[in-house]
Design a protein around this motif. Structure first.
Motif, PDB file in Angstrom:
ATOM      1  N   ALA A   1       1.270   3.971  -3.038  1.00 11.00           N
ATOM      2  CA  ALA A   1       0.797   5.478  -2.856  1.00 11.00           C
ATOM      3  C   ALA A   1       1.765   6.299  -3.458  1.00 11.00           C
ATOM      4  O   ALA A   1       1.552   7.447  -3.997  1.00 11.00           O
ATOM      5  N   GLU A   2       3.072   5.824  -2.926  1.00  7.93           N
ATOM      6  CA  GLU A   2       4.100   6.661  -3.198  1.00  7.93           C
ATOM      7  C   GLU A   2       4.183   6.855  -4.727  1.00  7.93           C
ATOM      8  O   GLU A   2       4.531   7.895  -5.455  1.00  7.93           O
ATOM      9  N   LEU A   3       4.351   5.824  -5.276  1.00  5.34           N
ATOM     10  CA  LEU A   3       4.390   5.885  -7.007  1.00  5.34           C
ATOM     11  C   LEU A   3       3.459   6.513  -7.555  1.00  5.34           C
ATOM     12  O   LEU A   3       3.628   7.137  -8.656  1.00  5.34           O
ATOM     13  N   ARG A   4       2.209   6.350  -7.085  1.00  2.76           N
ATOM     14  CA  ARG A   4       1.001   7.121  -7.711  1.00  2.76           C
ATOM     15  C   ARG A   4       1.212   8.490  -7.742  1.00  2.76           C
ATOM     16  O   ARG A   4       0.969   9.210  -8.451  1.00  2.76           O
ATOM     17  N   ARG A   5       1.812   9.029  -6.371  1.00  2.00           N
ATOM     18  CA  ARG A   5       2.125  10.517  -6.200  1.00  2.00           C
ATOM     19  C   ARG A   5       3.029  10.996  -7.311  1.00  2.00           C
ATOM     20  O   ARG A   5       3.082  11.994  -7.669  1.00  2.00           O
ATOM     21  N   ARG A   6       3.978   9.881  -7.811  1.00  5.33           N
ATOM     22  CA  ARG A   6       4.777  10.237  -8.921  1.00  5.33           C
ATOM     23  C   ARG A   6       4.518  10.046 -10.249  1.00  5.33           C
ATOM     24  O   ARG A   6       5.378  10.097 -11.300  1.00  5.33           O
ATOM     25  N   GLY A   7       3.233   9.703 -10.445  1.00  4.06           N
ATOM     26  CA  GLY A   7       2.771   9.359 -11.709  1.00  4.06           C
ATOM     27  C   GLY A   7       2.707   7.910 -12.030  1.00  4.06           C
ATOM     28  O   GLY A   7       2.739   7.412 -13.272  1.00  4.06           O
ATOM     29  N   GLY A   8       3.440   6.993 -11.218  1.00  2.00           N
ATOM     30  CA  GLY A   8       3.258   5.724 -11.613  1.00  2.00           C
ATOM     31  C   GLY A   8       2.432   4.902 -11.016  1.00  2.00           C
ATOM     32  O   GLY A   8       1.282   5.244 -10.642  1.00  2.00           O
ATOM     33  N   ASP A   9       2.398   3.463 -10.893  1.00  2.00           N
ATOM     34  CA  ASP A   9       1.590   2.699 -10.055  1.00  2.00           C
ATOM     35  C   ASP A   9       2.199   1.174  -9.783  1.00  2.00           C
ATOM     36  O   ASP A   9       3.075   0.896 -10.577  1.00  2.00           O
ATOM     37  N   VAL A  10       1.543   0.363  -8.884  1.00  2.00           N
ATOM     38  CA  VAL A  10       2.082  -0.866  -9.055  1.00  2.00           C
ATOM     39  C   VAL A  10       0.853  -1.919  -9.422  1.00  2.00           C
ATOM     40  O   VAL A  10      -0.350  -1.613  -8.963  1.00  2.00           O
ATOM     41  N   ARG A  11       0.938  -2.727 -10.410  1.00  2.00           N
ATOM     42  CA  ARG A  11      -0.110  -3.645 -10.809  1.00  2.00           C
ATOM     43  C   ARG A  11       0.098  -5.030 -10.414  1.00  2.00           C
ATOM     44  O   ARG A  11       1.364  -5.166 -10.384  1.00  2.00           O
ATOM     45  N   LEU A  12      -0.809  -5.758  -9.987  1.00  2.00           N
ATOM     46  CA  LEU A  12      -0.623  -7.091  -9.430  1.00  2.00           C
ATOM     47  C   LEU A  12      -0.996  -8.062 -10.529  1.00  2.00           C
ATOM     48  O   LEU A  12      -2.109  -8.029 -10.976  1.00  2.00           O
ATOM     49  N   ALA A  13      -0.283  -9.263 -10.824  1.00  2.00           N
ATOM     50  CA  ALA A  13      -0.462 -10.101 -11.732  1.00  2.00           C
ATOM     51  C   ALA A  13      -0.356 -11.598 -10.869  1.00  2.00           C
ATOM     52  O   ALA A  13       0.683 -11.706 -10.078  1.00  2.00           O
ATOM     53  N   GLY A  14      -1.139 -12.534 -11.693  1.00  2.00           N
ATOM     54  CA  GLY A  14      -0.884 -13.934 -11.153  1.00  2.00           C
ATOM     55  C   GLY A  14      -1.120 -14.096  -9.752  1.00  2.00           C
ATOM     56  O   GLY A  14      -0.368 -15.183  -8.997  1.00  2.00           O
ATOM     57  N   LEU A  15      -1.933 -13.486  -9.122  1.00  2.97           N
ATOM     58  CA  LEU A  15      -2.133 -14.018  -7.619  1.00  2.97           C
ATOM     59  C   LEU A  15      -2.878 -15.299  -7.520  1.00  2.97           C
ATOM     60  O   LEU A  15      -3.695 -15.548  -8.313  1.00  2.97           O
ATOM     61  N   ASN A  16      -2.637 -15.987  -6.427  1.00  2.74           N
ATOM     62  CA  ASN A  16      -3.099 -17.300  -6.224  1.00  2.74           C
ATOM     63  C   ASN A  16      -4.482 -16.954  -5.735  1.00  2.74           C
ATOM     64  O   ASN A  16      -4.621 -15.777  -5.148  1.00  2.74           O
ATOM     65  N   ALA A  17      -5.568 -17.672  -5.641  1.00  7.15           N
ATOM     66  CA  ALA A  17      -6.762 -17.347  -5.380  1.00  7.15           C
ATOM     67  C   ALA A  17      -6.966 -16.857  -3.898  1.00  7.15           C
ATOM     68  O   ALA A  17      -7.770 -15.834  -3.323  1.00  7.15           O
ATOM     69  N   SER A  18      -6.065 -17.221  -2.874  1.00 11.66           N
ATOM     70  CA  SER A  18      -5.963 -16.858  -1.518  1.00 11.66           C
ATOM     71  C   SER A  18      -5.705 -15.409  -1.498  1.00 11.66           C
ATOM     72  O   SER A  18      -6.125 -14.508  -0.743  1.00 11.66           O
ATOM     73  N   LEU A  19      -4.664 -15.178  -2.014  1.00  6.13           N
ATOM     74  CA  LEU A  19      -4.173 -13.731  -1.998  1.00  6.13           C
ATOM     75  C   LEU A  19      -4.882 -12.837  -2.651  1.00  6.13           C
ATOM     76  O   LEU A  19      -5.323 -11.710  -2.214  1.00  6.13           O
TER      77      LEU A  19
ATOM     78  N   LEU B   1       0.695  -1.123   0.010  1.00  2.10           N
ATOM     79  CA  LEU B   1      -0.084  -0.034   0.120  1.00  2.10           C
ATOM     80  C   LEU B   1       0.991   1.210  -0.145  1.00  2.10           C
ATOM     81  O   LEU B   1       0.611   2.030  -0.792  1.00  2.10           O
ATOM     82  N   ALA B   2       1.891   1.469   0.878  1.00  2.00           N
ATOM     83  CA  ALA B   2       2.691   2.301   1.003  1.00  2.00           C
ATOM     84  C   ALA B   2       3.415   2.652  -0.206  1.00  2.00           C
ATOM     85  O   ALA B   2       3.403   4.050  -0.785  1.00  2.00           O
ATOM     86  N   ILE B   3       4.090   1.663  -0.745  1.00  2.00           N
ATOM     87  CA  ILE B   3       4.904   1.954  -2.262  1.00  2.00           C
ATOM     88  C   ILE B   3       4.079   2.301  -3.287  1.00  2.00           C
ATOM     89  O   ILE B   3       4.186   3.296  -4.014  1.00  2.00           O
TER      90      ILE B   3
END
Length: 118
Positions: free
Chosen positions: A70-88, A66-68
């Motif tokens: 939020a910081e990247l979004r403030r700088r015009g970036g983002d973290v996108r998540l892929a390939g998570l197992n069902a539980s995660l 979450l923290a990372i």
């Protein structure tokens, strides 16, 4: 006490870094993970986290994400998540709703940035 490990590899795909953590993201590993992803984000604020090999993410690990993000979004970036197992995937959806963008594959996540996957 059990020792948990986390290793990370990464590659650049048209200006988007695909990061592949393997193992456990928890109180024992989050500082090293945070350091790696912060260093990567300093030069490339668009990151896809390929979580296919993540065995577990603790609440501390989710907090770090979450923290990372939020910081990247403030700088015009983002973290996108892929390939998570069902539980995660379920845990992220229940705890954080639409905050994270989830994708089936890293290539799909890379394309979501408007880049072409290598």
């Amino acid at each position: 006490m059990t020792n948990y490990h986390l290793t990370c590899t990464w590659e650049d795909s048209d200006g988007v870094v695909i990061m592949r953590p393997m193992g456990f993201l928890n109180d024992q590993t989050e500082r090293g993970f945070e350091q790696i992803i912060t260093e990567i984000g300093a030069t490339c604020p668009r990151i896809v986290l390929d979580a296919a090999e993540l065995a577990h993410v603790s609440s501390i690990g989710f907090g770090t994400l979450l923290a990372i993000t939020a910081e990247l979004r403030r700088r015009g970036g983002d973290v996108r998540l892929a390939g998570l197992n069902a539980s995660l995937s379920r845990a992220l959806t229940l705890a954080f709703g639409p905050y994270f963008q989830l994708f089936t594959s890293p290539d799909e996540a890379v394309r979501s940035f408007g880049a072409v996957a290598a």
